[in-house]
Design a protein around this motif. Sequence first.
Motif, short mmCIF file in Angstrom:
data_model
loop_
_atom_site.label_atom_id
_atom_site.label_comp_id
_atom_site.label_asym_id
_atom_site.label_seq_id
_atom_site.Cartn_x
_atom_site.Cartn_y
_atom_site.Cartn_z
N MET A 1 1.20 -1.00 -0.03
CA MET A 1 -0.34 -0.06 -0.20
C MET A 1 0.62 1.05 0.26
O MET A 1 1.97 1.37 0.91
CB MET A 1 -0.93 -0.08 0.73
N LEU A 2 0.37 2.31 -1.28
CA LEU A 2 2.00 3.31 -0.95
C LEU A 2 0.76 4.55 -0.45
O LEU A 2 -0.54 4.32 -0.82
CB LEU A 2 1.18 3.98 -2.52
N ILE A 3 0.84 5.06 0.63
CA ILE A 3 0.41 6.73 1.21
C ILE A 3 1.63 7.36 0.73
O ILE A 3 2.76 7.52 1.34
CB ILE A 3 0.26 6.00 2.50
N ILE B 1 0.49 9.97 -7.73
CA ILE B 1 1.84 9.66 -7.42
C ILE B 1 2.07 9.39 -8.34
O ILE B 1 1.77 8.79 -9.65
CB ILE B 1 1.29 7.68 -7.25
N TYR C 1 1.88 6.52 -11.96
CA TYR C 1 0.93 5.78 -11.49
C TYR C 1 -0.57 6.65 -11.39
O TYR C 1 -0.49 7.65 -11.20
CB TYR C 1 0.44 5.42 -9.92
N TRP D 1 -5.16 2.79 7.05
CA TRP D 1 -4.84 1.50 5.99
C TRP D 1 -5.78 0.58 5.99
O TRP D 1 -5.69 -0.03 4.51
CB TRP D 1 -3.39 0.57 6.13
N ASN E 1 -4.87 0.16 -3.19
CA ASN E 1 -3.92 -0.15 -2.75
C ASN E 1 -3.14 1.52 -2.51
O ASN E 1 -1.87 0.70 -2.96
CB ASN E 1 -3.75 -1.27 -3.80
N ALA E 2 -3.53 2.35 -2.66
CA ALA E 2 -2.81 3.55 -1.99
C ALA E 2 -3.80 4.56 -1.29
O ALA E 2 -5.22 4.32 -1.71
CB ALA E 2 -2.35 4.17 -3.22
N ILE F 1 -3.97 9.08 -1.32
CA ILE F 1 -3.44 10.23 -1.30
C ILE F 1 -3.75 11.53 -0.27
O ILE F 1 -4.40 10.61 0.30
CB ILE F 1 -3.48 10.44 -2.56
#
Length: 113
Positions: free
Chosen positions: A1-3, A9, A12, A66, A75-76, A78
């Motif tokens: 997971m992108l935070i 991003i 992406y 999360w 999956n992210a 922002i």
Amino acid sequence: MLIVTTNDITGYRITAVLGEVMGMTVRSANIGANFTAGFRSLAGGEVPEYTKLVYESRNEVLNRMWTEATHRGANAIIACRFDTGEIGQAFSEVCAYGTAVVVIPIPRGEPGA
């Protein structure tokens, strides 16, 4: 997971916006930490007992945010932000919030990759 704290991003593409997610905790330092911190405050400088409490609180709210995002299928996240406050004189509130999204990598050669 992108935070991330940004609104996008790099590399992406956002394919779905799943809404705001958040994590919150309200904490109080134990009596021993408050006692020790009181003595440390007389000399000035960092108060490690409270620094540890803030780090633990930050990690807890990130994990809660999360988890909420994962349950929504993200999956992210922002635009992640933190907010803190006090409740009375004994409690500290920490909140993390952001926007849950689904992202996919931009294929090599396409603009933004």
